[in-house]
Design an enzyme around this catalytic site. Structure first.
Site, PDB file in Angstrom:
ATOM      1  N   MET A 156      87.538  54.569 -78.225  1.00  0.00           N
ATOM      2  CA  MET A 156      87.457  53.104 -78.283  1.00  0.00           C
ATOM      3  C   MET A 156      86.072  52.663 -77.796  1.00  0.00           C
ATOM      4  O   MET A 156      85.871  51.527 -77.394  1.00  0.00           O
ATOM      5  CB  MET A 156      88.563  52.480 -77.437  1.00  0.00           C
ATOM      6  CG  MET A 156      89.957  52.885 -77.951  1.00  0.00           C
ATOM      7  SD  MET A 156      91.250  51.703 -77.583  1.00  0.00           S
ATOM      8  CE  MET A 156      91.289  51.797 -75.804  1.00  0.00           C
ATOM      9  N   GLU A 169      80.718  60.663 -70.087  1.00  0.00           N
ATOM     10  CA  GLU A 169      80.611  62.123 -70.228  1.00  0.00           C
ATOM     11  C   GLU A 169      81.914  62.763 -70.740  1.00  0.00           C
ATOM     12  O   GLU A 169      81.880  63.814 -71.372  1.00  0.00           O
ATOM     13  CB  GLU A 169      80.213  62.773 -68.900  1.00  0.00           C
ATOM     14  CG  GLU A 169      78.729  62.639 -68.580  1.00  0.00           C
ATOM     15  CD  GLU A 169      77.816  63.212 -69.670  1.00  0.00           C
ATOM     16  OE1 GLU A 169      78.138  64.280 -70.211  1.00  0.00           O
ATOM     17  OE2 GLU A 169      76.795  62.579 -69.975  1.00  0.00           O
ATOM     18  N   GLY A 170      83.043  62.127 -70.439  1.00  0.00           N
ATOM     19  CA  GLY A 170      84.325  62.656 -70.941  1.00  0.00           C
ATOM     20  C   GLY A 170      84.335  62.646 -72.467  1.00  0.00           C
ATOM     21  O   GLY A 170      84.615  63.666 -73.118  1.00  0.00           O
ATOM     22  N   HIS A 171      84.004  61.482 -73.050  1.00  0.00           N
ATOM     23  CA  HIS A 171      83.960  61.399 -74.526  1.00  0.00           C
ATOM     24  C   HIS A 171      82.931  62.381 -75.080  1.00  0.00           C
ATOM     25  O   HIS A 171      83.158  63.041 -76.090  1.00  0.00           O
ATOM     26  CB  HIS A 171      83.537  59.997 -74.974  1.00  0.00           C
ATOM     27  CG  HIS A 171      84.452  58.893 -74.547  1.00  0.00           C
ATOM     28  ND1 HIS A 171      84.083  57.940 -73.620  1.00  0.00           N
ATOM     29  CD2 HIS A 171      85.702  58.564 -74.935  1.00  0.00           C
ATOM     30  CE1 HIS A 171      85.070  57.080 -73.451  1.00  0.00           C
ATOM     31  NE2 HIS A 171      86.066  57.429 -74.236  1.00  0.00           N
ATOM     32  N   GLN A 185      97.440  48.944 -79.479  1.00  0.00           N
ATOM     33  CA  GLN A 185      97.867  49.691 -78.293  1.00  0.00           C
ATOM     34  C   GLN A 185      97.727  48.906 -76.991  1.00  0.00           C
ATOM     35  O   GLN A 185      97.939  49.446 -75.914  1.00  0.00           O
ATOM     36  CB  GLN A 185      97.149  51.038 -78.206  1.00  0.00           C
ATOM     37  CG  GLN A 185      95.670  50.976 -77.902  1.00  0.00           C
ATOM     38  CD  GLN A 185      95.018  52.354 -78.036  1.00  0.00           C
ATOM     39  OE1 GLN A 185      94.768  52.818 -79.141  1.00  0.00           O
ATOM     40  NE2 GLN A 185      94.747  53.021 -76.923  1.00  0.00           N
TER      41      GLN A 185
HETATM   42  O1  PAF Z   1      92.238  57.520 -75.770  1.00  0.00           O
HETATM   43  C1  PAF Z   1      91.760  56.574 -76.413  1.00  0.00           C
HETATM   44  O2  PAF Z   1      90.605  56.172 -76.238  1.00  0.00           O
HETATM   45  C2  PAF Z   1      92.617  55.880 -77.450  1.00  0.00           C
HETATM   46  O3  PAF Z   1      93.936  55.820 -77.050  1.00  0.00           O
HETATM   47  C3  PAF Z   1      92.493  56.508 -78.855  1.00  0.00           C
HETATM   48  C4  PAF Z   1      93.030  57.931 -78.873  1.00  0.00           C
HETATM   49  C5  PAF Z   1      91.051  56.497 -79.301  1.00  0.00           C
HETATM   50  C6  PAF Z   1      93.317  55.697 -79.856  1.00  0.00           C
HETATM   51  O4  PAF Z   1      92.853  54.393 -79.953  1.00  0.00           O
END
Ligand code: PAF
Length: 281
Positions: free
Chosen positions: A29, A34-36, A60
């Protein structure tokens, strides 16, 4: 090389041109940390092309949650991704849908709803959250048609929900879960950490420190039920603190070897999640 695409039309055209190259998907999102980036790095190691999606998925978020103020930092995100691209000959596609309709067309009217494991832990506090997650992740799986998809262990229950969906619907995609990345003090990285005040950043350490203490107790075969009950009764900021079977998210029995400690801790500015996997001997 990095390519930024913002419409479904552009993305489909690009995807059709790829042939059989292996594609890795990193759904995010945005507000990358650093995690991403660890997910993207792993995808780049394992695939010819990596697609990182940046989409703040409205489905969500609950009505009183932070959808409107969720940090949107596209410029910084692109610059962090570009840094990774400089040192690699692999291709990175950043798919940033320019509107919600690029993911959910006007007449879109479906929900992917996983039962059972979504009803506990986060599901008790965020009733429709996992329907929103599984629906968007399913959409991204269909659109990107990746071989591998990368998620962070930080959202342990989310990983379990996605694995259940892939299994139940027999989706042809391999799910890779990457370890939690923590700051130097032990706090798990999260985009929501930036909501925290200075004082809250210090108090937030209660979460990883409690989980760590609990891990030690489990490994020493101590009475962790008493520890959990005492912690929860002494501090009402815990939404939950549980020791579960890491495969099923059910209560463990005395023979369960792979456990997960999951906790959610509420501060004024943010709700924090963390977990630790424990392998008993
Ligand atoms: O973990 C997240 O950032 C979100 O839940 C995801 C998996 C990108 C779905 O919108």
């Amino acid at each position: 090389m990095i390519k930024i695409l913002s419409t479904r039309f552009e993305f489909d055209q690009y995807r059709n041109s790829l042939g059989h190259d292996s594609v890795g998907l990193v759904p995010t999102m945005g507000n990358l940390h650093e995690g991403h980036l660890s997910l993207l790095k792993q995808s780049m190691l394992e695939n010819m092309v990596s697609v990182i999606t940046i989409f703040v998925n409205p489905k969500q978020f609950g009505p009183s949650e932070d959808f409107d103020r969720y940090p949107r930092t596209l410029e910084e995100d692109i610059s962090k991704i570009s840094q990774l691209a400089i040192h690699s000959d692999k291709e990175i596609i950043v798919f940033v849908p320019k509107s919600i309709q690029e993911i959910y067309p006007e007449n879109f009217n479906s929900v992917i709803s996983i039962k059972g494991i979504t009803q506990k832990l986060e599901g008790r506090f965020r009733p429709d959250h996992f329907d929103g997650v599984s629906t968007v992740v399913y959409r991204l799986f269909v659109i990107v048609a990746a071989k591998n998809a990368y998620f962070g262990q930080k959202d342990f229950q989310q990983c379990a929900v996605i694995k259940q969906m892939v299994n139940d619907l027999e989706l042809k995609i391999n799910i890779v879960i990457m370890p939690i990345i923590r700051n130097s003090e032990g706090l798990a990285l999260s985009s929501r950490n930036q909501y925290l005040s200075e004082d809250e950043r210090i108090e937030a350490l209660t979460l990883p420190r409690t989980l760590q203490a609990l891990e030690l107790l489990i490994l020493e075969e101590g009475n962790y039920d008493t520890f959990v009950a005492k912690t929860l009764s002494e501090n009402i900021k815990w939404d939950y603190l549980e020791v579960l079977n890491a495969e099923t998210l059910n209560l463990p029995d005395p023979f369960t070897k792979k456990l997960v400690i999951v906790g959610a801790y509420r501060l004024m500015s943010a709700r924090l999640l963390d977990n630790r996997l424990v392998h008993k001997l």
